[in-house]
Design a protein around this motif. Structure first.
Motif, PDB file in Angstrom:
ATOM      1  N   VAL A   1       0.866  -1.175   0.000  1.00 35.33           N
ATOM      2  CA  VAL A   1       0.000   0.000   0.000  1.00 35.33           C
ATOM      3  C   VAL A   1       0.904   1.227   0.000  1.00 35.33           C
ATOM      4  O   VAL A   1       1.744   1.394   0.890  1.00 35.33           O
ATOM      5  CB  VAL A   1      -0.930   0.022   1.228  1.00 35.33           C
ATOM      6  CG1 VAL A   1      -1.722   1.321   1.289  1.00 35.33           C
ATOM      7  CG2 VAL A   1      -1.877  -1.181   1.195  1.00 35.33           C
ATOM      8  N   VAL A   2       0.744   2.068  -1.010  1.00 35.71           N
ATOM      9  CA  VAL A   2       1.596   3.253  -1.187  1.00 35.71           C
ATOM     10  C   VAL A   2       0.725   4.486  -1.027  1.00 35.71           C
ATOM     11  O   VAL A   2      -0.262   4.668  -1.748  1.00 35.71           O
ATOM     12  CB  VAL A   2       2.255   3.252  -2.581  1.00 35.71           C
ATOM     13  CG1 VAL A   2       3.165   4.463  -2.740  1.00 35.71           C
ATOM     14  CG2 VAL A   2       3.023   1.954  -2.804  1.00 35.71           C
ATOM     15  N   LEU A   3       1.114   5.378  -0.095  1.00 27.40           N
ATOM     16  CA  LEU A   3       0.260   6.554   0.136  1.00 27.40           C
ATOM     17  C   LEU A   3       0.979   7.630   0.920  1.00 27.40           C
ATOM     18  O   LEU A   3       2.031   7.397   1.519  1.00 27.40           O
ATOM     19  CB  LEU A   3      -1.004   6.138   0.893  1.00 27.40           C
ATOM     20  CG  LEU A   3      -0.854   5.518   2.292  1.00 27.40           C
ATOM     21  CD1 LEU A   3      -0.592   6.552   3.385  1.00 27.40           C
ATOM     22  CD2 LEU A   3      -2.107   4.732   2.660  1.00 27.40           C
TER      23      LEU A   3
ATOM     24  N   PRO B   1      -2.043  -9.679   3.895  1.00 23.59           N
ATOM     25  CA  PRO B   1      -0.952  -8.849   4.429  1.00 23.59           C
ATOM     26  C   PRO B   1      -0.286  -7.988   3.355  1.00 23.59           C
ATOM     27  O   PRO B   1      -0.104  -8.424   2.221  1.00 23.59           O
ATOM     28  CB  PRO B   1       0.020  -9.881   5.008  1.00 23.59           C
ATOM     29  CG  PRO B   1      -0.850 -11.029   5.389  1.00 23.59           C
ATOM     30  CD  PRO B   1      -1.910 -11.086   4.318  1.00 23.59           C
ATOM     31  N   ALA B   2       0.064  -6.765   3.747  1.00 23.16           N
ATOM     32  CA  ALA B   2       0.686  -5.827   2.813  1.00 23.16           C
ATOM     33  C   ALA B   2       1.688  -4.951   3.539  1.00 23.16           C
ATOM     34  O   ALA B   2       1.500  -4.602   4.713  1.00 23.16           O
ATOM     35  CB  ALA B   2      -0.375  -4.955   2.139  1.00 23.16           C
ATOM     36  N   VAL B   3       2.744  -4.607   2.843  1.00 24.89           N
ATOM     37  CA  VAL B   3       3.714  -3.609   3.307  1.00 24.89           C
ATOM     38  C   VAL B   3       3.089  -2.225   3.163  1.00 24.89           C
ATOM     39  O   VAL B   3       2.367  -1.956   2.190  1.00 24.89           O
ATOM     40  CB  VAL B   3       5.005  -3.709   2.462  1.00 24.89           C
ATOM     41  CG1 VAL B   3       5.930  -2.515   2.703  1.00 24.89           C
ATOM     42  CG2 VAL B   3       5.714  -5.018   2.739  1.00 24.89           C
ATOM     43  N   LEU B   4       3.348  -1.350   4.122  1.00 24.37           N
ATOM     44  CA  LEU B   4       2.966   0.056   3.984  1.00 24.37           C
ATOM     45  C   LEU B   4       4.186   0.864   3.572  1.00 24.37           C
ATOM     46  O   LEU B   4       5.214   0.845   4.256  1.00 24.37           O
ATOM     47  CB  LEU B   4       2.425   0.610   5.305  1.00 24.37           C
ATOM     48  CG  LEU B   4       2.206   2.131   5.332  1.00 24.37           C
ATOM     49  CD1 LEU B   4       1.113   2.542   4.346  1.00 24.37           C
ATOM     50  CD2 LEU B   4       1.870   2.616   6.734  1.00 24.37           C
ATOM     51  N   ARG B   5       4.076   1.545   2.430  1.00 25.29           N
ATOM     52  CA  ARG B   5       5.126   2.459   1.990  1.00 25.29           C
ATOM     53  C   ARG B   5       4.562   3.879   2.089  1.00 25.29           C
ATOM     54  O   ARG B   5       3.784   4.313   1.237  1.00 25.29           O
ATOM     55  CB  ARG B   5       5.571   2.148   0.558  1.00 25.29           C
ATOM     56  CG  ARG B   5       6.723   3.042   0.073  1.00 25.29           C
ATOM     57  CD  ARG B   5       7.202   2.603  -1.302  1.00 25.29           C
ATOM     58  NE  ARG B   5       7.732   1.261  -1.285  1.00 25.29           N
ATOM     59  CZ  ARG B   5       8.982   0.952  -0.923  1.00 25.29           C
ATOM     60  NH1 ARG B   5       9.820   1.905  -0.532  1.00 25.29           N
ATOM     61  NH2 ARG B   5       9.382  -0.301  -0.934  1.00 25.29           N
ATOM     62  N   PHE B   6       4.954   4.587   3.152  1.00 24.78           N
ATOM     63  CA  PHE B   6       4.520   5.964   3.318  1.00 24.78           C
ATOM     64  C   PHE B   6       5.407   6.820   2.435  1.00 24.78           C
ATOM     65  O   PHE B   6       6.613   6.949   2.666  1.00 24.78           O
ATOM     66  CB  PHE B   6       4.626   6.380   4.786  1.00 24.78           C
ATOM     67  CG  PHE B   6       4.015   7.718   5.064  1.00 24.78           C
ATOM     68  CD1 PHE B   6       2.670   7.949   4.856  1.00 24.78           C
ATOM     69  CD2 PHE B   6       4.791   8.760   5.550  1.00 24.78           C
ATOM     70  CE1 PHE B   6       2.103   9.183   5.109  1.00 24.78           C
ATOM     71  CE2 PHE B   6       4.233   9.998   5.806  1.00 24.78           C
ATOM     72  CZ  PHE B   6       2.888  10.208   5.588  1.00 24.78           C
TER      73      PHE B   6
END
Length: 208
Positions: A36-38, A71-76
């Protein structure tokens, strides 16, 4: 004759199942992790387009709990204050009435962790904050979490230590770790990390 054919059929089916399981295992290991990129304030529809995840379609009823189903990685992705988490089973976004994401809650793990596994995750996240220019605040009562004997005793006492971080006047983070013990395994020490990210809600300045 019939019995022999039946046995051959059973072995063929068993082999087919085992072969499929092996191929699936290779696929799961080779497949890139969901991501998830945000940044805070982006439209949710844009976040779904730029992410590789199971985030649901936004509706009027689910905007306060938009969670991944895998499950997902968070990329802030803020260009200055960005950071990356491990894969998370619990990752939920909150959108305002205009459809922009205003807050994130994530437990950056796919299962509850032993303390020796949880501490490196905590320390790495705080180090990423420091490198990105985040400043700790409310430090008199809630300093950054350190990996030392006293802190581990504190955590094992289920005191849920929390650190607070601020990125200029744009974002704030609270990061904590707490006990997670199930009724059926009361002596099995497990811990859950929680990171809450949003716009500033506390009035204190960094280092207060």
């Amino acid at each position: 004759m019939t019995e022999t054919r039946s046995n051959k059929w059973q072995w063929w089916v068993a082999g087919l199942i085992l072969g499929f399981a092996a191929v699936w295992g290779v696929y799961v290991k080779a497949r890139p992790a969901d991501e998830v990129v945000l940044t805070i304030g982006e439209p949710y529809t844009q976040i779904r387009q730029q992410s590789r995840s199971t985030l649901p379609v936004l509706t009027r009823d689910n905007r306060i709990n938009l969670y991944v189903r895998r499950p997902a990685v968070l990329r802030f992705s803020d260009p200055q204050y960005g950071f990356v988490t491990p894969a998370a089973k619990l990752l939920s976004l909150y959108a305002d009435e205009s459809g922009k994401v205003v807050a994130i809650t994530i437990s950056p793990q796919v299962d509850t962790l032993k303390l020796d596994e949880a501490m490196p995750v905590l320390i790495d996240l705080q180090n990423q904050f420091r490198r990105g220019g985040w400043q700790p605040f409310r430090v008199n009562g809630n300093p950054p979490i350190e990996d030392n004997r006293d802190t581990r005793v504190h955590i094992r006492d289920c005191a849920a230590p929390t650190s607070y971080w601020q990125a200029s006047n744009k974002y704030q983070i609270s990061l904590n770790i707490r006990c997670f013990r199930s009724d059926d395994r009361p002596n099995d020490e497990r811990y859950l990390i929680t990171l809450d990210l949003g716009t500033p809600v506390f009035g204190e300045l960094p280092n207060e």
